[in-house]
Design a protein around this motif. Structure first.
Motif, short mmCIF file in Angstrom:
data_model
loop_
_atom_site.label_atom_id
_atom_site.label_comp_id
_atom_site.label_asym_id
_atom_site.label_seq_id
_atom_site.Cartn_x
_atom_site.Cartn_y
_atom_site.Cartn_z
N VAL A 82 0.86 -1.17 0.00
CA VAL A 82 0.00 0.00 0.00
C VAL A 82 0.89 1.22 0.00
CG1 VAL A 82 -1.83 1.25 1.19
CG2 VAL A 82 -1.78 -1.25 1.26
N GLU A 83 0.88 1.97 -1.10
CA GLU A 83 1.84 3.06 -1.28
C GLU A 83 3.25 2.49 -1.11
OE1 GLU A 83 0.84 5.72 -2.53
OE2 GLU A 83 -1.30 5.52 -2.19
N ASP A 84 4.01 2.92 -0.11
CA ASP A 84 5.38 2.43 0.07
C ASP A 84 5.49 1.40 1.19
OD1 ASP A 84 6.42 4.07 -1.96
OD2 ASP A 84 6.58 5.77 -0.57
N ALA A 85 4.37 1.06 1.81
CA ALA A 85 4.39 0.12 2.92
C ALA A 85 4.10 -1.30 2.43
CB ALA A 85 3.36 0.52 3.98
N VAL A 86 4.93 -2.25 2.87
CA VAL A 86 4.73 -3.67 2.52
C VAL A 86 4.07 -4.35 3.72
CG1 VAL A 86 5.83 -5.83 1.85
CG2 VAL A 86 6.71 -3.66 0.96
N LEU A 87 2.95 -5.03 3.48
CA LEU A 87 2.18 -5.67 4.53
C LEU A 87 2.12 -7.17 4.27
CD1 LEU A 87 -0.86 -3.20 4.47
CD2 LEU A 87 1.22 -2.99 5.85
N ASN A 88 1.95 -7.95 5.34
CA ASN A 88 1.70 -9.38 5.15
C ASN A 88 0.21 -9.65 5.36
OD1 ASN A 88 1.39 -9.24 7.94
ND2 ASN A 88 3.41 -10.12 8.36
N TRP A 89 -0.17 -10.91 5.21
CA TRP A 89 -1.58 -11.27 5.29
C TRP A 89 -2.01 -11.41 6.75
CZ3 TRP A 89 -5.45 -12.18 1.56
CH2 TRP A 89 -5.05 -11.94 0.25
N GLN A 90 -2.08 -10.28 7.43
CA GLN A 90 -2.58 -10.24 8.80
C GLN A 90 -3.74 -9.26 8.87
OE1 GLN A 90 0.78 -9.17 11.23
NE2 GLN A 90 1.62 -11.23 11.23
N ASP A 91 -4.57 -9.41 9.90
CA ASP A 91 -5.72 -8.51 10.05
C ASP A 91 -5.21 -7.08 10.17
OD1 ASP A 91 -7.06 -10.86 10.09
OD2 ASP A 91 -7.90 -10.64 12.10
N ILE A 92 -5.75 -6.21 9.33
CA ILE A 92 -5.29 -4.83 9.32
C ILE A 92 -6.38 -3.96 8.68
CG2 ILE A 92 -4.18 -4.90 7.04
CD1 ILE A 92 -1.93 -3.21 8.21
N HIS A 93 -6.38 -2.71 9.07
CA HIS A 93 -7.25 -1.73 8.42
C HIS A 93 -6.43 -0.51 8.07
CE1 HIS A 93 -10.88 0.44 7.29
NE2 HIS A 93 -10.42 1.47 7.99
N TRP A 94 -6.49 -0.09 6.82
CA TRP A 94 -5.75 1.07 6.34
C TRP A 94 -6.69 2.01 5.63
CZ3 TRP A 94 -5.28 2.78 1.29
CH2 TRP A 94 -4.36 3.82 1.07
N ARG A 95 -6.58 3.29 5.92
CA ARG A 95 -7.39 4.29 5.23
C ARG A 95 -6.49 5.40 4.72
NH1 ARG A 95 -12.60 5.61 4.81
NH2 ARG A 95 -13.21 4.07 6.37
N GLY A 96 -6.53 5.61 3.43
CA GLY A 96 -5.75 6.69 2.83
C GLY A 96 -6.63 7.88 2.54
N ASP A 97 -6.04 8.87 1.91
CA ASP A 97 -6.88 9.98 1.48
C ASP A 97 -7.53 9.59 0.15
OD1 ASP A 97 -4.64 9.99 -0.06
OD2 ASP A 97 -3.87 11.90 0.66
N GLN A 98 -8.20 10.48 -0.50
CA GLN A 98 -8.89 10.23 -1.77
C GLN A 98 -9.95 9.13 -1.65
OE1 GLN A 98 -6.51 10.34 -5.42
NE2 GLN A 98 -4.67 10.56 -4.17
N HIS A 99 -10.52 8.97 -0.44
CA HIS A 99 -11.64 8.04 -0.22
C HIS A 99 -11.28 6.60 -0.55
CE1 HIS A 99 -14.08 11.65 0.14
NE2 HIS A 99 -13.62 12.06 -1.02
#
Length: 297
Positions: free
Chosen positions: A150-167
């Protein structure tokens, strides 16, 4: 794979398709099959319109033989309970434009890999969806079988919630990724293992559209075209040919012979099956143009 029929509506999928038996009574003729959910009839009036793909036909630069395996595209026809499905020839590394909506600034592509299945007496190549790239305006989300970016962040398959701008937001839970664009578009990716019961399993992805009302009239792509306001599908009468249920779909004035099959569709924590009208020959007639027109090159 589980054979239960999911009652939940509104999903569109890339996954594995299985032909199974069903029971349907047609003008007093019964085909010996398994009972399943009744099909909601599509309108029988025809509204001809043609919308050409906005993609150039690609010339392949490989000598490998293509794989036509279990990968299937499953699409719910808007304003009905009926589904269409098709498969396409795939080479390792093929990237297909799935949804392209220039008015909304949305572009989604899927990357294919091919696994050789040695479980049967004759090895078979199975094309699998291994990576999906989402672009919305200036934001990018990559969902792969082993990671997310997500953008420059690398995530693994774990429970997570991310909210960016632009809805734009992303939620991960129980091997399911939901990408939400505003409140009127929700896209779902689910991670599976293939083949089931094998000691040599690999992950693959299923792709769904859960909420589609926010797409513009310019939406297209291998899957997106079915959600264009210009897209029209009607159906002729259903009939039985031996043990096969058949009909003809009228797709933007094109007549497309189809047969009734079942395709995998997931529910929460499990895969279920859905009836769908299957168009052979790489979905010819069902999709605008040829499948090669949707190669993202």
């Amino acid at each position: 794979m589980d054979g239960n029929l999911m009652e939940e509506e509104g999903f569109m999928k890339i996954g594995i398709c299985l032909e199974v038996d069903i029971i349907i009574e047609l003008k007093g003729t019964a085909a010996a099959t398994r009972p399943t959910k009744a099909i909601t009839t599509l309108p029988t009036t025809q509204e001809p319109t043609t919308k050409k793909p906005a993609y150039k036909t690609a010339t392949r630069q490989t000598t490998q033989e293509p794989s036509v395996g279990d990968i299937q595209y499953l699409v719910r026809i808007p304003d009905s309970n009926e589904y269409v499905c098709f498969n396409i020839e795939s080479y390792p590394g093929d990237v297909y434009s799935l949804i392209h909506d220039p008015k909304r600034g949305i572009n989604i592509v899927g990357k294919i890999s091919v696994k050789t299945d040695y479980q049967n007496s004759k090895p078979q190549k199975r094309p699998l969806l291994r990576e999906i790239n989402f672009e919305y305006r200036n934001a990018t989300i990559v969902v792969a079988t082993s990671y997310m970016k997500v953008e420059d962040a690398v995530l693994n398959w774990q429970d997570i919630h991310w909210r960016g701008d632009q809805h734009l937001s992303l939620t991960v839970k129980n091997d399911q990724v939901r990408v939400m664009i505003g409140t009127d578009i929700t896209l779902v990716v689910i991670r599976y293992r293939y083949p089931r019961g094998s000691s040599n399993q690999v992950y693959y992805l299923g792709f769904y559209v859960e909420v589609e009302r926010g797409f513009s009239d310019e939406v297209h792509g291998l899957i997106g075209q079915f959600y264009s306001r210009d897209h029209r599908i009607t159906r002729d009468k259903i009939y039985a040919d031996k043990s096969t249920i058949k009909t003809t779909l009228i797709v933007n004035s094109r007549q497309v012979p189809v047969t009734l099959k079942h395709a995998d569709e997931p529910g929460p924590g499990t895969k279920q099956t859905r009836q769908c009208w299957f168009a052979k020959n790489n979905g010819m007639g069902l999709i605008d143009g040829l499948y090669g027109d949707y190669l993202d090159v």
